[in-house]
Design a protein around this motif. Structure first.
Motif, PDB file in Angstrom:
ATOM      1  N   LEU A 102       0.817  -1.210   0.000  1.00  0.00           N
ATOM      2  CA  LEU A 102       0.000   0.000   0.000  1.00  0.00           C
ATOM      3  C   LEU A 102       0.855   1.265   0.000  1.00  0.00           C
ATOM      4  O   LEU A 102       0.601   2.202  -0.770  1.00  0.00           O
ATOM      5  N   LEU A 103       1.872   1.301   0.861  1.00  0.00           N
ATOM      6  CA  LEU A 103       2.723   2.489   0.906  1.00  0.00           C
ATOM      7  C   LEU A 103       3.569   2.613  -0.356  1.00  0.00           C
ATOM      8  O   LEU A 103       3.780   3.711  -0.870  1.00  0.00           O
ATOM      9  N   SER A 104       4.024   1.484  -0.876  1.00  0.00           N
ATOM     10  CA  SER A 104       4.851   1.516  -2.081  1.00  0.00           C
ATOM     11  C   SER A 104       4.038   1.957  -3.302  1.00  0.00           C
ATOM     12  O   SER A 104       4.556   2.651  -4.182  1.00  0.00           O
ATOM     13  N   ALA A 105       2.758   1.559  -3.358  1.00  0.00           N
ATOM     14  CA  ALA A 105       1.895   2.015  -4.451  1.00  0.00           C
ATOM     15  C   ALA A 105       1.752   3.524  -4.426  1.00  0.00           C
ATOM     16  O   ALA A 105       1.736   4.190  -5.477  1.00  0.00           O
ATOM     17  N   LYS A 106       1.676   4.085  -3.230  1.00  0.00           N
ATOM     18  CA  LYS A 106       1.632   5.553  -3.105  1.00  0.00           C
ATOM     19  C   LYS A 106       2.953   6.153  -3.573  1.00  0.00           C
ATOM     20  O   LYS A 106       2.972   7.129  -4.344  1.00  0.00           O
ATOM     21  N   ASN A 107       4.065   5.593  -3.123  1.00  0.00           N
ATOM     22  CA  ASN A 107       5.378   6.131  -3.510  1.00  0.00           C
ATOM     23  C   ASN A 107       5.621   6.019  -5.009  1.00  0.00           C
ATOM     24  O   ASN A 107       6.295   6.872  -5.601  1.00  0.00           O
ATOM     25  N   ALA A 108       5.070   4.974  -5.628  1.00  0.00           N
ATOM     26  CA  ALA A 108       5.249   4.771  -7.059  1.00  0.00           C
ATOM     27  C   ALA A 108       4.364   5.692  -7.894  1.00  0.00           C
ATOM     28  O   ALA A 108       4.498   5.742  -9.122  1.00  0.00           O
ATOM     29  N   GLY A 109       3.440   6.392  -7.235  1.00  0.00           N
ATOM     30  CA  GLY A 109       2.548   7.298  -7.950  1.00  0.00           C
ATOM     31  C   GLY A 109       1.333   6.613  -8.529  1.00  0.00           C
ATOM     32  O   GLY A 109       0.687   7.156  -9.439  1.00  0.00           O
ATOM     33  N   TRP A 110       0.981   5.437  -8.010  1.00  0.00           N
ATOM     34  CA  TRP A 110      -0.165   4.707  -8.540  1.00  0.00           C
ATOM     35  C   TRP A 110      -1.498   5.236  -8.006  1.00  0.00           C
ATOM     36  O   TRP A 110      -2.518   5.072  -8.667  1.00  0.00           O
ATOM     37  N   MET A 111      -1.491   5.839  -6.825  1.00  0.00           N
ATOM     38  CA  MET A 111      -2.751   6.218  -6.169  1.00  0.00           C
ATOM     39  C   MET A 111      -3.186   7.628  -6.547  1.00  0.00           C
ATOM     40  O   MET A 111      -3.445   8.477  -5.689  1.00  0.00           O
ATOM     41  N   THR A 112      -3.296   7.874  -7.832  1.00  0.00           N
ATOM     42  CA  THR A 112      -3.665   9.221  -8.294  1.00  0.00           C
ATOM     43  C   THR A 112      -5.134   9.540  -8.037  1.00  0.00           C
ATOM     44  O   THR A 112      -5.507  10.710  -7.972  1.00  0.00           O
ATOM     45  N   HIS A 113      -5.971   8.522  -7.889  1.00  0.00           N
ATOM     46  CA  HIS A 113      -7.395   8.729  -7.629  1.00  0.00           C
ATOM     47  C   HIS A 113      -7.780   8.270  -6.226  1.00  0.00           C
ATOM     48  O   HIS A 113      -8.940   7.938  -5.972  1.00  0.00           O
ATOM     49  N   ALA A 114      -6.810   8.248  -5.322  1.00  0.00           N
ATOM     50  CA  ALA A 114      -7.056   7.846  -3.939  1.00  0.00           C
ATOM     51  C   ALA A 114      -6.399   8.861  -3.002  1.00  0.00           C
ATOM     52  O   ALA A 114      -5.644   9.733  -3.435  1.00  0.00           O
ATOM     53  N   THR A 115      -6.698   8.763  -1.726  1.00  0.00           N
ATOM     54  CA  THR A 115      -6.099   9.692  -0.768  1.00  0.00           C
ATOM     55  C   THR A 115      -4.607   9.453  -0.605  1.00  0.00           C
ATOM     56  O   THR A 115      -3.864  10.365  -0.254  1.00  0.00           O
ATOM     57  N   GLY A 116      -4.157   8.212  -0.834  1.00  0.00           N
ATOM     58  CA  GLY A 116      -2.754   7.869  -0.625  1.00  0.00           C
ATOM     59  C   GLY A 116      -2.441   7.472   0.799  1.00  0.00           C
ATOM     60  O   GLY A 116      -1.309   7.112   1.112  1.00  0.00           O
ATOM     61  N   ASP A 117      -3.459   7.524   1.671  1.00  0.00           N
ATOM     62  CA  ASP A 117      -3.248   7.192   3.082  1.00  0.00           C
ATOM     63  C   ASP A 117      -3.861   5.846   3.463  1.00  0.00           C
ATOM     64  O   ASP A 117      -4.062   5.568   4.642  1.00  0.00           O
ATOM     65  N   ALA A 118      -4.169   5.012   2.475  1.00  0.00           N
ATOM     66  CA  ALA A 118      -4.766   3.706   2.766  1.00  0.00           C
ATOM     67  C   ALA A 118      -3.865   2.852   3.640  1.00  0.00           C
ATOM     68  O   ALA A 118      -4.340   1.988   4.383  1.00  0.00           O
ATOM     69  N   TRP A 119      -2.563   3.081   3.563  1.00  0.00           N
ATOM     70  CA  TRP A 119      -1.609   2.274   4.315  1.00  0.00           C
ATOM     71  C   TRP A 119      -1.648   2.556   5.812  1.00  0.00           C
ATOM     72  O   TRP A 119      -1.261   1.709   6.623  1.00  0.00           O
ATOM     73  N   LEU A 120      -2.125   3.759   6.203  1.00  0.00           N
ATOM     74  CA  LEU A 120      -1.923   4.228   7.573  1.00  0.00           C
ATOM     75  C   LEU A 120      -2.644   3.357   8.604  1.00  0.00           C
ATOM     76  O   LEU A 120      -2.050   2.930   9.602  1.00  0.00           O
ATOM     77  N   GLY A 121      -3.925   3.089   8.380  1.00  0.00           N
ATOM     78  CA  GLY A 121      -4.648   2.258   9.335  1.00  0.00           C
ATOM     79  C   GLY A 121      -4.075   0.857   9.433  1.00  0.00           C
ATOM     80  O   GLY A 121      -4.010   0.274  10.524  1.00  0.00           O
ATOM     81  N   PHE A 122      -3.643   0.325   8.302  1.00  0.00           N
ATOM     82  CA  PHE A 122      -3.085  -1.024   8.295  1.00  0.00           C
ATOM     83  C   PHE A 122      -1.672  -1.065   8.866  1.00  0.00           C
ATOM     84  O   PHE A 122      -1.180  -2.129   9.246  1.00  0.00           O
ATOM     85  N   ALA A 123      -1.013   0.098   8.931  1.00  0.00           N
ATOM     86  CA  ALA A 123       0.286   0.160   9.601  1.00  0.00           C
ATOM     87  C   ALA A 123       0.131  -0.143  11.085  1.00  0.00           C
ATOM     88  O   ALA A 123       1.016  -0.732  11.710  1.00  0.00           O
ATOM     89  N   PHE A 124      -1.012   0.238  11.646  1.00  0.00           N
ATOM     90  CA  PHE A 124      -1.283  -0.081  13.052  1.00  0.00           C
ATOM     91  C   PHE A 124      -1.852  -1.492  13.207  1.00  0.00           C
ATOM     92  O   PHE A 124      -1.374  -2.268  14.037  1.00  0.00           O
TER      93      PHE A 124
END
Length: 223
Positions: free
Chosen positions: A38-60
């Motif tokens: 999830l975080l890598s997809a954000k870093n790769a620029g894949w989440m152009t139509h998403a908030t980019g924070d999907a990884w945060l809840g799952f990080a916990f």
């Protein structure tokens, strides 16, 4: 995610661990893989139509809590590699989540036009230092897991390269808000790392089931 005292490759393809509990490594690897993806997809620029924070809840919840649970069960199994690896990266995801909530978000909320560039640059450098520290840990673990199997070694090797690239990218990002070219490369490497971790998790789960479906993990590079 282990190597026993006589260096038998784990996970075992037959018996349960001596403690009588199921091998927690497939859970820990899967938790690590999903959050990394999830975080890598954000870093790769894949989440152009998403908030980019999907990884945060799952990080916990998954990358953090589930990996820490796996680490505690690995302690029960006397598996020092799994306990240390899952415990460290479980804490990494929880710590990264708290850093975003307690440092990044308040800094962004209080940002002013005159200090915006300096604030973003300092946050990028913060993350660079965090990654550098975990890169040191990942380096010596990568060396040690040459005694386990190829799949686990490949996971850690790719993770180490990913962390190094991301650390360099964040140190050089300056005041950039969006992922730079180097960070995007790190994102793609992270996605590959997640896929290999999922494969290793699947192989361990298949071995623990004891059925006909098995996935090769390779032998130890150093025996």
């Amino acid at each position: 995610m282990s190597v026993s005292e006589d260096r038998t490759v784990q996970p075992s393809a037959t018996a349960l661990p001596p403690s009588g509990i199921a091998d927690p490594a497939p859970l820990g690897l899967a938790a690590f893989a999903l959050t990394t993806f999830l975080l890598s997809a954000k870093n790769a620029g894949w989440m152009t139509h998403a908030t980019g924070d999907a990884w945060l809840g799952f990080a916990f919840a998954y990358g953090g809590f589930a990996q820490l649970c796996a680490a505690m069960w690995e302690f029960r199994n006397r598996n020092v590699v799994g306990a240390t690896g899952f415990g460290t990266f479980g804490a990494f995801w929880i710590g990264l989540g708290f850093w975003v909530l307690l440092v990044v978000n308040p800094a962004v909320a209080a940002i002013k036009p005159a200090t915006a560039a300096a604030t973003v640059a300092s946050l990028n450098h913060d993350l660079g230092w965090i990654l550098l520290g975990f890169g040191i840990f990942t380096l010596y673990v990568t060396v040690l897991v040459t005694q386990t199997n190829v799949a686990l070694f490949t996971t850690f090797l790719l993770l180490f390269v990913t962390i190094v690239v991301l650390a360099i990218g964040n140190f050089n990002a300056g005041s950039a808000l969006l992922p730079t070219g180097t960070i995007k490369v790190g994102g793609y490497l992270g996605i590959i790392t997640a896929l290999v971790a999922w494969y290793t998790s699947c192989a361990g789960m298949a071995a623990g089931m004891g059925g006909k479906l098995r996935l090769p993990v390779g032998s130890a590079l150093i025996k």
